[in-house]
Design a protein around this motif. Structure first.
Motif, mmCIF file in Angstrom:
data_model
loop_
_atom_site.group_PDB
_atom_site.id
_atom_site.type_symbol
_atom_site.label_atom_id
_atom_site.label_comp_id
_atom_site.label_asym_id
_atom_site.label_seq_id
_atom_site.Cartn_x
_atom_site.Cartn_y
_atom_site.Cartn_z
ATOM 1 N N ASP A 129 -18.147 -22.518 3.812
ATOM 2 C CA ASP A 129 -19.028 -23.682 3.934
ATOM 3 C C ASP A 129 -18.410 -24.839 3.145
ATOM 4 O OD1 ASP A 129 -21.044 -25.534 4.125
ATOM 5 O OD2 ASP A 129 -22.591 -24.285 3.226
ATOM 6 N N TRP A 130 -17.481 -25.532 3.768
ATOM 7 C CA TRP A 130 -16.725 -26.580 3.068
ATOM 8 C C TRP A 130 -17.626 -27.706 2.573
ATOM 9 C CZ3 TRP A 130 -17.025 -31.309 5.395
ATOM 10 C CH2 TRP A 130 -17.333 -31.324 6.762
ATOM 11 N N ARG A 131 -18.737 -27.970 3.231
ATOM 12 C CA ARG A 131 -19.648 -29.038 2.778
ATOM 13 C C ARG A 131 -20.242 -28.710 1.403
ATOM 14 N NH1 ARG A 131 -20.713 -28.324 8.113
ATOM 15 N NH2 ARG A 131 -20.295 -30.083 9.468
ATOM 16 N N ARG A 132 -20.455 -27.447 1.169
ATOM 17 C CA ARG A 132 -21.034 -26.979 -0.092
ATOM 18 C C ARG A 132 -20.078 -27.198 -1.272
ATOM 19 N NH1 ARG A 132 -23.132 -20.852 -0.063
ATOM 20 N NH2 ARG A 132 -21.956 -20.263 -1.893
ATOM 21 N N HIS A 133 -18.799 -27.399 -0.989
ATOM 22 C CA HIS A 133 -17.786 -27.486 -2.043
ATOM 23 C C HIS A 133 -17.118 -28.857 -2.133
ATOM 24 C CE1 HIS A 133 -18.077 -23.191 -2.809
ATOM 25 N NE2 HIS A 133 -18.244 -23.079 -1.505
ATOM 26 N N LEU A 134 -17.717 -29.872 -1.540
ATOM 27 C CA LEU A 134 -17.108 -31.203 -1.548
ATOM 28 C C LEU A 134 -16.921 -31.769 -2.952
ATOM 29 C CD1 LEU A 134 -18.774 -32.895 1.545
ATOM 30 C CD2 LEU A 134 -16.376 -32.197 1.280
ATOM 31 N N THR B 264 -10.759 -30.671 1.529
ATOM 32 C CA THR B 264 -10.837 -31.496 2.734
ATOM 33 C C THR B 264 -9.821 -32.623 2.587
ATOM 34 O OG1 THR B 264 -12.497 -32.931 1.755
ATOM 35 C CG2 THR B 264 -13.304 -31.025 3.028
ATOM 36 N N SER C 63 -15.104 -25.307 12.495
ATOM 37 C CA SER C 63 -15.796 -26.573 12.769
ATOM 38 C C SER C 63 -14.839 -27.678 13.199
ATOM 39 C CB SER C 63 -16.554 -27.031 11.518
ATOM 40 O OG SER C 63 -15.630 -27.350 10.490
ATOM 41 N N VAL D 146 -12.579 -28.971 11.080
ATOM 42 C CA VAL D 146 -12.144 -29.647 9.854
ATOM 43 C C VAL D 146 -10.852 -28.984 9.356
ATOM 44 C CG1 VAL D 146 -12.742 -30.063 7.428
ATOM 45 C CG2 VAL D 146 -14.461 -30.329 9.209
#
Length: 115
Positions: free
Chosen positions: A41-46, A55, A86, A88
């Motif tokens: 879950d890359w959004r969780r680690h921004l 990213t 996704s 990304v």
């Protein structure tokens, strides 16, 4: 130098989630990264300064470049990366940090020569 195999960090989840995803069996780094392509879950680690994956915007800060320049390097396959399910593009932090260190060492002698 690559970091030791830390399933939780690579997958970006809890130990319980990692055990469930990997069915509690021994795995290779490639298998863990393959699972991360789908489950991370890359959004969780921004904003996580210790995340395994980066990213484009995170990598651009480390490299001291604009995101557009990082995209061009990715498009020309000059930066190592994977493509998340996704779409990304994700880069391994340790690889980007090593590139940044190497770039910094190359710039210093050039600047010193100009002085």
């Amino acid at each position: 130098m690559s970091p030791r195999l830390d399933l939780v960090t690579i997958l970006g989840c809890t130990p319980e989630e990692a055990a469930r995803l990997l069915r509690g069996r021994p795995v290779t780094p490639g298998e863990v990264e393959a699972a991360a392509r789908i489950h991370y879950d890359w959004r969780r680690h921004l904003n996580d300064p210790e995340s395994y994956w980066l990213t484009i915007s995170q990598a651009s800060r480390i490299l001291g470049m604009r995101p557009k320049a990082v995209r061009k390097l990715l498009d020309s396959h000059r930066l190592p990366h994977i493509v998340h399910a996704s779409g990304v593009r994700l880069m391994r932090r340790h690889e980007i940090e090593a590139i940044a260190r190497q770039s910094a060492h190359q710039v210093i002698p050039t600047m010193a020569a100009r002085a």
